[in-house]
Motif scaffolding. Structure first.
Motif, PDB file in Angstrom:
ATOM      1  N   UNK A  80      -4.965  37.430  80.041  1.00 56.97           N
ATOM      2  CA  UNK A  80      -3.636  37.920  80.379  1.00 56.97           C
ATOM      3  C   UNK A  80      -2.909  38.355  79.115  1.00 56.97           C
ATOM      4  N   UNK A  81      -3.143  37.608  78.028  1.00 61.53           N
ATOM      5  CA  UNK A  81      -2.536  37.945  76.755  1.00 61.53           C
ATOM      6  C   UNK A  81      -3.048  39.288  76.263  1.00 61.53           C
ATOM      7  N   UNK A  82      -4.329  39.561  76.503  1.00 64.29           N
ATOM      8  CA  UNK A  82      -4.956  40.823  76.089  1.00 64.29           C
ATOM      9  C   UNK A  82      -4.589  41.167  74.643  1.00 64.29           C
ATOM     10  N   UNK A  83      -4.894  40.292  73.695  1.00 61.53           N
ATOM     11  CA  UNK A  83      -4.444  40.536  72.327  1.00 61.53           C
ATOM     12  C   UNK A  83      -5.200  41.692  71.696  1.00 61.53           C
ATOM     13  N   UNK A  84      -4.474  42.514  70.947  1.00 65.83           N
ATOM     14  CA  UNK A  84      -5.147  43.569  70.204  1.00 65.83           C
ATOM     15  C   UNK A  84      -5.331  43.072  68.774  1.00 65.83           C
ATOM     16  N   UNK A  85      -6.296  43.613  68.048  1.00 66.27           N
ATOM     17  CA  UNK A  85      -6.522  43.159  66.682  1.00 66.27           C
ATOM     18  C   UNK A  85      -5.258  43.339  65.847  1.00 66.27           C
ATOM     19  N   UNK A  86      -4.962  42.361  65.012  1.00 64.83           N
ATOM     20  CA  UNK A  86      -3.742  42.407  64.226  1.00 64.83           C
ATOM     21  C   UNK A  86      -2.660  41.538  64.810  1.00 64.83           C
ATOM     22  N   UNK A  87      -2.977  40.837  65.901  1.00 68.17           N
ATOM     23  CA  UNK A  87      -1.989  39.976  66.538  1.00 68.17           C
ATOM     24  C   UNK A  87      -1.908  38.642  65.824  1.00 68.17           C
ATOM     25  N   UNK A  88      -0.694  38.158  65.686  1.00 70.72           N
ATOM     26  CA  UNK A  88      -0.481  36.856  65.078  1.00 70.72           C
ATOM     27  C   UNK A  88      -0.087  35.885  66.191  1.00 70.72           C
ATOM     28  N   UNK A  89      -0.943  34.873  66.414  1.00 74.55           N
ATOM     29  CA  UNK A  89      -0.713  33.957  67.523  1.00 74.55           C
ATOM     30  C   UNK A  89      -0.292  32.590  67.017  1.00 74.55           C
ATOM     31  N   UNK A  90       0.704  32.017  67.666  1.00 74.43           N
ATOM     32  CA  UNK A  90       1.061  30.633  67.397  1.00 74.43           C
ATOM     33  C   UNK A  90       0.705  29.820  68.625  1.00 74.43           C
ATOM     34  N   UNK A  91      -0.228  28.896  68.487  1.00 70.45           N
ATOM     35  CA  UNK A  91      -0.624  28.061  69.609  1.00 70.45           C
ATOM     36  C   UNK A  91      -0.038  26.676  69.399  1.00 70.45           C
ATOM     37  N   UNK A  92       1.003  26.384  70.172  1.00 73.21           N
ATOM     38  CA  UNK A  92       1.698  25.108  70.006  1.00 73.21           C
ATOM     39  C   UNK A  92       1.056  24.073  70.914  1.00 73.21           C
ATOM     40  N   UNK A 140     -12.323  44.670  59.065  1.00 71.85           N
ATOM     41  CA  UNK A 140     -12.803  43.281  59.108  1.00 71.85           C
ATOM     42  C   UNK A 140     -13.057  42.903  60.554  1.00 71.85           C
ATOM     43  N   UNK A 141     -13.869  41.900  60.770  1.00 72.23           N
ATOM     44  CA  UNK A 141     -14.251  41.538  62.130  1.00 72.23           C
ATOM     45  C   UNK A 141     -13.074  41.060  62.962  1.00 72.23           C
ATOM     46  N   UNK A 142     -12.031  40.578  62.283  1.00 72.37           N
ATOM     47  CA  UNK A 142     -10.904  40.105  63.079  1.00 72.37           C
ATOM     48  C   UNK A 142      -9.739  41.078  63.044  1.00 72.37           C
ATOM     49  N   UNK A 143      -9.800  42.041  62.157  1.00 72.33           N
ATOM     50  CA  UNK A 143      -8.723  43.005  62.094  1.00 72.33           C
ATOM     51  C   UNK A 143      -7.380  42.388  61.784  1.00 72.33           C
ATOM     52  N   UNK A 144      -7.319  41.483  60.865  1.00 69.72           N
ATOM     53  CA  UNK A 144      -6.056  40.850  60.461  1.00 69.72           C
ATOM     54  C   UNK A 144      -5.421  39.986  61.521  1.00 69.72           C
ATOM     55  N   UNK A 145      -6.136  39.659  62.577  1.00 70.60           N
ATOM     56  CA  UNK A 145      -5.544  38.756  63.555  1.00 70.60           C
ATOM     57  C   UNK A 145      -5.603  37.350  62.989  1.00 70.60           C
ATOM     58  N   UNK A 146      -4.602  36.563  63.356  1.00 66.38           N
ATOM     59  CA  UNK A 146      -4.598  35.184  62.870  1.00 66.38           C
ATOM     60  C   UNK A 146      -4.045  34.279  63.940  1.00 66.38           C
ATOM     61  N   UNK A 147      -4.528  33.057  63.943  1.00 64.43           N
ATOM     62  CA  UNK A 147      -3.938  32.093  64.865  1.00 64.43           C
ATOM     63  C   UNK A 147      -3.560  30.831  64.103  1.00 64.43           C
ATOM     64  N   UNK A 148      -2.364  30.346  64.361  1.00 59.09           N
ATOM     65  CA  UNK A 148      -1.891  29.106  63.764  1.00 59.09           C
ATOM     66  C   UNK A 148      -1.825  28.069  64.881  1.00 59.09           C
ATOM     67  N   UNK A 149      -2.569  26.995  64.700  1.00 57.19           N
ATOM     68  CA  UNK A 149      -2.540  25.930  65.698  1.00 57.19           C
ATOM     69  C   UNK A 149      -1.571  24.855  65.224  1.00 57.19           C
ATOM     70  N   UNK A 150      -0.570  24.584  66.037  1.00 55.97           N
ATOM     71  CA  UNK A 150       0.452  23.610  65.649  1.00 55.97           C
ATOM     72  C   UNK A 150       0.426  22.466  66.653  1.00 55.97           C
ATOM     73  N   UNK A 151       0.397  21.244  66.163  1.00 55.57           N
ATOM     74  CA  UNK A 151       0.419  20.098  67.070  1.00 55.57           C
ATOM     75  C   UNK A 151       1.186  18.970  66.418  1.00 55.57           C
ATOM     76  N   UNK A 152       1.817  18.146  67.219  1.00 55.84           N
ATOM     77  CA  UNK A 152       2.622  17.053  66.680  1.00 55.84           C
ATOM     78  C   UNK A 152       1.747  15.857  66.339  1.00 55.84           C
ATOM     79  N   UNK A 153       0.528  15.853  66.887  1.00 55.14           N
ATOM     80  CA  UNK A 153      -0.304  14.662  66.823  1.00 55.14           C
ATOM     81  C   UNK A 153      -1.449  14.849  65.830  1.00 55.14           C
TER      82      UNK A 153
END
Lengths: 307, 294
Positions: A80-92, A140-153
């Motif tokens: 559903x997100x259908x991210x295109x390369x270069x997307x910066x994702x924050x996964x909380x 690059x294989x990811x095309x500057x996409x990045x994901x930051x995983x954030x968790x309190x635990x």
């Protein structure tokens, strides 16, 4: 009998906590932890302990409780997100990294398809030119996409990092310890903010939504995957039966922890239903808020845009 | 804890992106849109608006939309217009929409507002072209009314209108087959069909058609056929400036004109034949009667 008692109390607490605004603005007193009523601080502590206990068996329990269907739900979220390369994702609340890994896979395959299409156009290139195309840094294989995983635990993050290492994910991935109600990031940074099966455990949902609004870029998207309300009465009874009779038992047998899974099931019942959550998201400032029910409402994906 | 105040009324909220309508040169969309919904041929409708008019907001915030800020629909239209310039490179896809959003300063995730098959972009483009065509025909009509131009005969009028409309496809002609295939998906057929029929209706209206009988349907069906076949011919035409296509169009329009003549000829021939048969029958019956009397 215990189940019926619990359900009675759940009804009471729902009637008491009816105004949506009050639910989030409890100044110290009456919050719900499953079907118990605790203070805000107590709730945060208890939830931290729950996830500290379940961290190691988190993925196994997910598979056994949902019979593996949670994988499909998470796949649907990323599609559903259908991210295109270069997307910066924050996964909380992204603890063990399920969404992050799926995001990386998706972006990689989109990138490959882009590369193939680009090469198809260049039918008559010399070998030198083709070689140069492959060398281009911006391919690059990811095309500057990045994901930051954030968790309190901390425990959940530890498990996530181990999984990443084990599965071979290293590029474009970072792990941050942080609280969804007070994110350690600047304004207007991320393209997409996701929170999968985490917002239920946030003590002040309105604050989390406001933080989500803050860290998203203009045009950015908020996506929330969470257990929700089943309206079909027959299915609802079967679901309740399964939730209260089977899941805590599985918890005891597989993870040796009945109480955490009792909390899980109760917290699902306490969580606001689809329309209410949609209204809360709109209150935080998001536009074009919509939700999609999966499996008749057992799970729902809410989406909103910062416009 | 970062304290942020969010005023309760969404209308007053300083939106991150939706800008004041006064910044743009568009008129108030709400009043004119309600007119457009009921009046299929408004006398002077705005060039930027789609013939269908902006749709009411279904996100449940309808009543609170401030008239000072642009609506989500207007923002979506801006994004789609910006995305059009990326179509020759990326095709009619969500990627083109994402690039378009980037040029407006939005995140690429804004492309998630639209359907992932790119149909929103195509439908937007088609309705923009239809609006441009209507504007063109309106201008021509005004010139004729003012006496500054001659009224064209029907076949020439139809030819010029269809050619003008098809010429708008030229910048995107490489990727147009992809667009057509997406428009034919069952999900998109209702919208694409309604855009097509309203365009054809427009052309006939400006051609001066005021029929109220079955002719109304025949004329539109015929012109739809001409338009669609010419479009397909154009897709694989490689002659300079699409000359072959315009010649094909000329022939089809001429055929259609002949057909209508033929139709009336057939009708009168049919009537003549029937009259002849009736006459023969009367003669025979008279002959029988007179023989019987003898």
């Amino acid at each position: 009998a215990a189940v019926r008692l619990c359900r009675g109390r759940a009804l009471l607490s729902r009637v008491r906590g009816a105004p949506r605004l009050l639910r989030g603005l409890a100044a110290g007193p009456e919050m719900h932890f499953g079907f118990q009523s605790v203070t805000e601080e107590e709730r945060r502590e208890k939830i931290y302990q729950v996830f500290e206990n379940v961290a190691k068996k988190y993925d196994v329990m997910n598979d056994s409780m949902t019979l593996g269907i949670h994988r499909v739900w998470k796949d649907i979220l990323v599609h559903k997100m259908n991210p295109s390369p270069g997307t910066l994702l924050l996964d909380v609340a992204g603890g063990t990294g399920d969404i992050a890994f799926r995001f990386i896979n998706y972006v990689r395959s989109v990138r490959e398809r882009q590369l193939q299409r680009k090469l198809k156009h260049h039918q008559n290139l010399s070998w030198q030119e083709i070689f140069e195309n492959y060398q281009e840094d911006k391919f690059s294989t990811l095309g500057d996409s990045q994901v930051v995983v954030c968790d309190i635990n901390r425990e959940m993050l530890k498990v996530g990092k181990q999984k990443a290492q084990h599965l071979g994910y290293s590029e474009g991935l970072s792990w941050v310890l942080g609280n969804a109600e007070e994110l350690p990031f600047d304004d207007d940074k991320f393209d997409v903010y996701t929170i999968a099966f985490g917002i239920r455990n946030v003590t002040r949902i309105d604050l989390a939504l406001q933080e989500a609004y803050r860290v998203l870029k203009p045009g950015g998207r908020f996506l929330c995957l969470e257990f929700s309300h089943v309206s079909n009465p027959l299915l609802s009874r079967l679901y309740d039966l399964y939730s209260f009779q089977v899941i805590p038992v599985l918890g005891e047998v597989i993870a040796g922890d009945w109480k955490s899974y009792q909390y899980l099931v109760e917290s699902i019942r306490q969580f606001p239903p689809q329309e209410e959550l949609k209204a809360m998201i709109e209150d935080a400032g998001f536009f074009k808020v919509d939700y999609e029910n999966l499996n008749f409402g057992i799970v729902a994906i809410h989406s909103g845009f910062k416009l | 804890v970062r304290c942020q105040r969010y005023p309760p009324l969404r209308a007053l909220q300083a939106s991150a992106v939706l800008r004041r309508v006064s910044d743009e040169h568009k008129k108030e969309p709400f009043t004119s849109s309600s007119q457009q919904q009921f009046d299929p041929h408004p006398a002077g409708h705005q060039p930027e608006q789609e013939p269908q008019g902006p749709h009411p907001s279904y996100t449940g915030q309808g009543g609170q939309e401030s008239e000072d800020y642009e609506s989500e629909e207007q923002l979506q239209r801006r994004i789609l217009t910006a995305a059009l310039e990326f179509v020759p490179e990326h095709g009619w896809t969500a990627e083109a929409i994402a690039e378009g959003a980037k040029t407006l300063g939005l995140s690429v995730a804004a492309a998630g507002m639209f359907h992932s098959d790119g149909s929103d972009l195509i439908l937007h483009f088609v309705s923009e072209c239809n609006a441009k065509l209507s504007e063109l025909l309106e201008k021509e009509q005004k010139l004729v009314q003012l006496g500054e131009a001659e009224k064209k005969p029907t076949d020439e009028f139809l030819r010029d209108a269809v050619e003008a409309r098809l010429r708008m496809l030229i910048p995107y002609i490489e990727k147009w087959p992809q667009a057509l295939s997406i428009l034919l998906l069952p999900r998109n057929i209702p919208s694409s069909l309604s855009l097509l029929t309203s365009m054809i209706d427009d052309i006939w209206h400006y051609a001066g058609d005021q029929s109220t009988d079955f002719n109304w349907y025949t004329r539109r069906a015929v012109l739809t056929g001409i338009y669609n076949t010419t479009e397909l011919v154009m897709l694989q035409d490689s002659s300079p400036d699409f000359e072959d296509t315009w010649r094909f169009l000329e022939n089809r329009v001429a055929d259609a004109m002949n057909m209508s003549n033929t139709a009336s000829q057939v009708q009168s021939t049919g009537e003549a034949v029937v009259q002849g048969l009736m006459g023969a029958a009367v003669t025979v019956s008279n002959a029988e009667t007179s023989r019987a009397l003898r």
